[in-house]
Design a protein around this motif. Structure first.
Motif, mmCIF file in Angstrom:
data_model
loop_
_atom_site.group_PDB
_atom_site.id
_atom_site.type_symbol
_atom_site.label_atom_id
_atom_site.label_comp_id
_atom_site.label_asym_id
_atom_site.label_seq_id
_atom_site.Cartn_x
_atom_site.Cartn_y
_atom_site.Cartn_z
ATOM 1 N N UNK A 64 0.837 -1.203 0.000
ATOM 2 C CA UNK A 64 0.000 0.000 0.000
ATOM 3 C C UNK A 64 0.871 1.252 0.000
ATOM 4 N N UNK A 65 1.913 1.254 0.806
ATOM 5 C CA UNK A 65 2.827 2.400 0.855
ATOM 6 C C UNK A 65 3.526 2.591 -0.489
ATOM 7 N N UNK A 66 3.958 1.505 -1.088
ATOM 8 C CA UNK A 66 4.625 1.567 -2.403
ATOM 9 C C UNK A 66 3.691 2.156 -3.452
ATOM 10 N N UNK A 67 2.467 1.712 -3.482
ATOM 11 C CA UNK A 67 1.509 2.212 -4.470
ATOM 12 C C UNK A 67 1.196 3.684 -4.242
ATOM 13 N N UNK A 68 1.104 4.097 -2.990
ATOM 14 C CA UNK A 68 0.839 5.507 -2.697
ATOM 15 C C UNK A 68 2.015 6.386 -3.103
ATOM 16 N N UNK A 69 3.232 5.894 -2.945
ATOM 17 C CA UNK A 69 4.411 6.659 -3.366
ATOM 18 C C UNK A 69 4.389 6.917 -4.865
ATOM 19 N N UNK A 70 3.807 6.008 -5.617
ATOM 20 C CA UNK A 70 3.781 6.140 -7.073
ATOM 21 C C UNK A 70 2.725 7.127 -7.561
ATOM 22 N N UNK A 71 1.730 7.404 -6.745
ATOM 23 C CA UNK A 71 0.645 8.301 -7.137
ATOM 24 C C UNK A 71 1.087 9.747 -7.008
ATOM 25 N N UNK A 72 0.627 10.564 -7.933
ATOM 26 C CA UNK A 72 0.931 11.992 -7.847
ATOM 27 C C UNK A 72 0.000 12.686 -6.865
ATOM 28 N N UNK A 73 -1.263 12.351 -6.951
ATOM 29 C CA UNK A 73 -2.246 12.961 -6.064
ATOM 30 C C UNK A 73 -3.225 11.873 -5.658
#
Length: 79
Positions: A64-73
């Motif tokens: 979940x943290x990895x995926x959130x890091x990839x999101x811009x907003x």
């Protein structure tokens, strides 16, 4: 694609429509994350899903943290 460091989480189009699951199970990673968000403890989740282990649950949080890091907003700005 998931980063190779994820040992317990797989994505296979033939399993649960390609949603992330824990290796060797059909338990959705998103279900475990929702349980954590609702306040369930790791021990309670392990009672519900004895085929999982603590390392798997911690890996779900890491994903979940990895995926959130990839999101811009991730969270929409107020209008």
């Amino acid at each position: 694609m998931l980063v190779k460091r994820f040992k317990w989480i797989i994505v296979d189009p033939k399993v649960c429509h390609g949603k992330p699951v824990f290796r060797g199970t059909r338990v959705l990673v998103s279900d475990v994350l929702e349980m954590l968000a609702e306040g369930m403890s790791v021990d309670e989740i392990l009672e519900e899903y004895p085929q999982l282990n603590k390392e798997m649950i911690l890996e779900a949080i890491a994903l979940a943290a990895e995926l959130l890091r990839r999101e811009r907003r991730v969270i929409p700005l107020p209008t």
